[in-house]
Enzyme design. Structure first.
Site, PDB file in Angstrom:
ATOM      1  N   TYR A 245       0.798  -1.222   0.000  1.00 37.13           N
ATOM      2  CA  TYR A 245       0.000   0.000   0.000  1.00 37.13           C
ATOM      3  C   TYR A 245       0.834   1.276   0.000  1.00 37.13           C
ATOM      4  O   TYR A 245       0.567   2.211   0.748  1.00 37.13           O
ATOM      5  CB  TYR A 245      -0.974   0.017   1.203  1.00 37.13           C
ATOM      6  CG  TYR A 245      -1.736  -1.261   1.358  1.00 37.13           C
ATOM      7  CD1 TYR A 245      -2.659  -1.657   0.388  1.00 37.13           C
ATOM      8  CD2 TYR A 245      -1.515  -2.115   2.441  1.00 37.13           C
ATOM      9  CE1 TYR A 245      -3.351  -2.851   0.512  1.00 37.13           C
ATOM     10  CE2 TYR A 245      -2.195  -3.312   2.570  1.00 37.13           C
ATOM     11  CZ  TYR A 245      -3.115  -3.668   1.601  1.00 37.13           C
ATOM     12  OH  TYR A 245      -3.789  -4.842   1.721  1.00 37.13           O
TER      13      TYR A 245
ATOM     14  N   TYR B 243     -13.277  -6.742   5.431  1.00 37.56           N
ATOM     15  CA  TYR B 243     -12.034  -6.931   4.679  1.00 37.56           C
ATOM     16  C   TYR B 243     -11.726  -8.427   4.648  1.00 37.56           C
ATOM     17  O   TYR B 243     -11.745  -9.091   5.694  1.00 37.56           O
ATOM     18  CB  TYR B 243     -10.861  -6.166   5.334  1.00 37.56           C
ATOM     19  CG  TYR B 243      -9.562  -6.463   4.617  1.00 37.56           C
ATOM     20  CD1 TYR B 243      -9.248  -5.818   3.424  1.00 37.56           C
ATOM     21  CD2 TYR B 243      -8.682  -7.432   5.086  1.00 37.56           C
ATOM     22  CE1 TYR B 243      -8.100  -6.120   2.729  1.00 37.56           C
ATOM     23  CE2 TYR B 243      -7.523  -7.744   4.396  1.00 37.56           C
ATOM     24  CZ  TYR B 243      -7.240  -7.088   3.220  1.00 37.56           C
ATOM     25  OH  TYR B 243      -6.101  -7.397   2.519  1.00 37.56           O
TER      26      TYR B 243
ATOM     27  N   LYS C  51      -2.780 -16.212   9.387  1.00 43.56           N
ATOM     28  CA  LYS C  51      -2.013 -15.311  10.245  1.00 43.56           C
ATOM     29  C   LYS C  51      -1.365 -16.003  11.453  1.00 43.56           C
ATOM     30  O   LYS C  51      -0.262 -16.507  11.354  1.00 43.56           O
ATOM     31  CB  LYS C  51      -2.893 -14.145  10.691  1.00 43.56           C
ATOM     32  CG  LYS C  51      -3.215 -13.177   9.549  1.00 43.56           C
ATOM     33  CD  LYS C  51      -4.001 -12.011  10.061  1.00 43.56           C
ATOM     34  CE  LYS C  51      -4.378 -11.026   8.985  1.00 43.56           C
ATOM     35  NZ  LYS C  51      -3.310 -10.161   8.546  1.00 43.56           N
TER      36      LYS C  51
ATOM     37  N   ASP D  24     -14.685 -15.690   8.301  1.00 46.04           N
ATOM     38  CA  ASP D  24     -13.281 -15.357   8.050  1.00 46.04           C
ATOM     39  C   ASP D  24     -12.644 -14.986   9.389  1.00 46.04           C
ATOM     40  O   ASP D  24     -12.791 -13.866   9.874  1.00 46.04           O
ATOM     41  CB  ASP D  24     -13.218 -14.200   7.044  1.00 46.04           C
ATOM     42  CG  ASP D  24     -11.798 -13.691   6.827  1.00 46.04           C
ATOM     43  OD1 ASP D  24     -10.883 -14.099   7.565  1.00 46.04           O
ATOM     44  OD2 ASP D  24     -11.614 -12.847   5.922  1.00 46.04           O
TER      45      ASP D  24
HETATM   46  N1  PMP Z   1      -9.168 -11.808   5.972  1.00 45.20           N
HETATM   47  C1  PMP Z   1      -8.930 -11.015   7.023  1.00 45.20           C
HETATM   48  C2  PMP Z   1     -10.019 -10.816   8.041  1.00 45.20           C
HETATM   49  C3  PMP Z   1      -7.678 -10.391   7.172  1.00 45.20           C
HETATM   50  O1  PMP Z   1      -7.457  -9.585   8.217  1.00 45.20           O
HETATM   51  C4  PMP Z   1      -6.675 -10.635   6.195  1.00 45.20           C
HETATM   52  C5  PMP Z   1      -5.300  -9.996   6.299  1.00 45.20           C
HETATM   53  N2  PMP Z   1      -5.245  -8.732   6.789  1.00 45.20           N
HETATM   54  C6  PMP Z   1      -6.968 -11.472   5.117  1.00 45.20           C
HETATM   55  C7  PMP Z   1      -8.225 -12.045   5.035  1.00 45.20           C
HETATM   56  C8  PMP Z   1      -5.944 -11.751   4.045  1.00 45.20           C
HETATM   57  O2  PMP Z   1      -4.901 -12.504   4.533  1.00 45.20           O
HETATM   58  P1  PMP Z   1      -3.470 -12.498   3.786  1.00 45.20           P
HETATM   59  O3  PMP Z   1      -2.931 -11.108   3.955  1.00 45.20           O
HETATM   60  O4  PMP Z   1      -2.684 -13.551   4.517  1.00 45.20           O
HETATM   61  O5  PMP Z   1      -3.714 -12.845   2.362  1.00 45.20           O
END
Ligand code: PMP
Length: 434
Positions: free
Chosen positions: A18, A145, A275, A246
Site C-alpha cells: 500500500y 475486509y 495469520k 473469516d
Molecule cells: N481476511 C482477514 C479478516 C484479514 O485480516 C486478512 C489480512 N489482513 C486477510 C483475510 C488476508 O490474509 P493475507 O494477507 O494472509 O492474504
C-alpha cells in the site's frame, strides 16, 4: 549492515504494501526480532504493538517454534501434496480439529489468508453447482475486509477496496450496511432488519454469507454485537445459505475466545484461518468445512474440489503451526489476553475525553483509538519509532494488537506513545485537506 545502497535498492525496486513505487513511504530496516521487540539495523529497539499484522501471537524467535522448524527442515522442507502426505500435515489437522467450533471436520490447507478466502468462496459456489438452483452470489457486511485477491476483494468494503477501480471485472455481490450495534451495547433487534430483507429478496441466488465474526479488522476495526452473528447463522439455516466465517485475524485467541464465533456460540459451514496459525513464522492458512459441505462438493459434477496449490500442506509450515497450536493448548493465552484487555481498557479509555479522539474500543488483545482526522502516515510513523515503539496506524485508526506475551511495562510504553501522538496536531492531516 544495511547500507545506504541497500536502502536505495529497496526504495527503487521492492514494492511494499500500500505505498507508491514513485514516492514510497519510508521503510525501517530490521536486523532481528526477539519476544516483543524489533531491533532495527541502527540498533534501536522497538516494542512491537502489531504482532506483524495479527500473526506473531507468541512473540518473535520463540524457541519451540524454531525447534519445530529446524527439526522438520532436515527431514524435508517440502513435497507436493498431490498423491503424497506426511506427518506434519496430519498432526496439524488433528490439532486444528480439536479446537475449531464443533461440526467442522474437513481441512483444506492454503498458502495465505487471501487464498483461503478464495478457496472458501469457490467451495461455496461449487457446493451449489450441481443442484437445481445455481446459487453463485455472496452477501456480506459493508466495512469488511477479506484479502487482496480478486474474489476476496469483491466482498471487501466497496469503498475502502475501491470497487469502482475494478468495475466490470470484479463480480458484484450484495452488501448490507456496516453493523452499528457495538459489541458491549444493548442489542437492537432492528440491527438485523437489512439482513432479513436481503435474505428474503435474494436467497435464491445466495451461495453464502461471508463475514469476519465480531471484529471487522482492516475495514475499520469495529466490534459488533454477537447477536448479529447469531441472526446471520439463523437466517442462513432458514434459507439454506452457507455461512463463511473469516477468522484469519480473529482466530487463535485474539478476541478473548479461541475463535470469535464462540462469542455467538455458532459454527460456520466454512471457516478460514491464517495469520496466527504458524505463530507468525511462515505463511499458511486453512479453509475448514463441515462434512455436508465436503460431501456436496465431492458429489458436484466435477467430482472433486478444483484447487491444488503447489505449496499445499508445506511440511515446514505445518510443523511450526502444530507447535504454535501446542503452545496455545497449554492455555496461558487466555489469561494473557484477559490481562492485556484489562490493561488496554484502563490505559486507553481515558483518551475518549481527548479532543482529537472520536472513540476508543477494546476487545481481547485489540485496542483501537479512532481519531477525528486521518494520520499523516510518514510523520506519525517516525514519531512512534522515535518513541521506541512499532505502531502502524491507518486512516483515522491508531490501534494495538500486541503479542500475547507482552509485559505490562511494554504495553504501558505502547499506550504512552499513543497518548503522546494524539497530543500532536501536526501528526494528523489538517481538517481542510481530507
Ligand atoms: N481476511 C482477514 C479478516 C484479514 O485480516 C486478512 C489480512 N489482513 C486477510 C483475510 C488476508 O490474509 P493475507 O494477507 O494472509 O492474504
Amino acid at each position: 549492515m544495511f547500507s545506504t545502497e541497500d536502502s536505495e535498492f529497496d526504495r527503487h525496486h521492492l514494492w511494499h504494501p500500500y505505498t507508491s513505487m514513485l514516492n514510497p513511504l519510508p521503510c525501517y530496516p530490521v536486523a532481528s526480532a526477539q519476544g516483543c521487540c524489533i531491533t532495527l539495523e541502527t540498533g534501536q529497539q522497538l516494542v512491537e504493538g502489531m504482532s506483524s499484522w495479527w500473526a506473531a501471537i507468541h512473540g518473535y524467535n520463540h524457541p519451540d517454534l524454531n525447534r519445530a522448524l529446524s527439526e522438520q527442515m532436515v527431514k524435508m522442507s517440502h513435497v507436493m501434496f498431490g498423491g503424497l502426505t506426511h506427518r506434519p500435515a496430519v498432526a496439524l489437522g488433528r490439532q486444528l480439529l480439536a479446537i475449531v467450533p464443533q461440526g467442522l471436520s474437513k481441512i483444506f490447507l492454503a498458502d495465505s489468508g487471501s487464498v483461503s478466502v478464495e478457496v472458501a468462496m469457490k467451495m461455496a459456489m461449487q457446493f451449489w453447482s450441481g443442484g437445481q438452483q445455481r446459487k453463485q452470489k455472496f452477501l456480506t457486511l459493508r466495512g469488511g475486509y477479506h484479502g487482496d485477491t480478486y474474489a476476496a476483494m469483491s466482498v471487501c468494503d466497496p469503498d475502502n477496496s475501491m470497487h469502482s477501480l475494478w468495475k466490470g471485472y470484479l463480480p458484484e455481490h450484495l452488501f448490507v450496511p456496516v453493523p452499528q450495534c457495538a459489541f458491549d451495547h444493548p442489542w437492537q433487534e432492528s440491527e438485523a432488519d437489512a439482513l432479513r430483507a436481503a435474505f428474503a429478496e435474494h436467497h435464491h441466488s445466495l451461495a453464502a454469507v461471508i463475514v469476519e465474526p465480531i471484529v471487522q479488522g482492516a475495514g475499520g476495526m469495529r466490534f459488533y454485537h454477537p447477536q448479529l452473528l447469531k441472526r446471520i447463522r439463523e437466517l442462513c439455516d432458514r434459507y439454506d445459505v452457507l455461512l463463511i466465517a473469516d477468522e484469519i485475524a480473529t482466530g487463535f485467541g485474539r478476541t478473548g475466545k479461541m475463535f470469535a464465533c464462540e462469542h455467538a456460540k455458532i459454527t460456520p459451514d466454512i471457516l478460514c484461518v491464517g495469520k496466527g496459525l504458524t505463530g507468525g513464522t511462515m505463511t499458511l492458512a486453512a479453509t475448514i468445512t463441515t462434512d455436508r459441505v465436503a460431501k456436496g462438493i465431492s458429489n458436484s459434477p466435477a467430482g472433486c474440489f478444483m484447487h491444488g496449490p503447489t505449496f499445499m500442506g508445506n511440511p515446514l509450515a505445518c510443523a511450526v503451526a502444530t507447535e504454535s497450536l501446542k503452545i496455545l493448548a497449554k492455555g496461558d493465552w487466555s489469561q494473557q489476553v484477559t490481562r492485556i484487555e484489562q490493561q488496554l481498557k484502563t490505559g486507553l479509555y481515558p483518551l475518549r475525553e481527548h479532543k482529537n479522539v472520536n472513540d476508543v474500543r477494546v476487545l481481547g488483545a485489540i485496542g483501537v483509538v479512532e481519531c477525528h482526522r486521518p494520520v499523516a502516515m510518514a510523520e506519525i510513523q517516525a514519531f512512534f519509532v522515535n518513541q521506541g515503539v512499532w505502531i502502524r496506524p491507518f486512516g483515522k485508526l491508531i490501534y494495538l494488537m500486541p503479542p500475547y506475551v507482552i509485559s505490562e511495562e511494554q504495553l504501558a510504553k505502547l499506550m504512552a506513545a499513543i497518548f503522546n501522538a494524539v497530543e500532536q496536531d501536526a501528526l494528523f492531516i489538517p481538517p481542510d485537506s481530507f
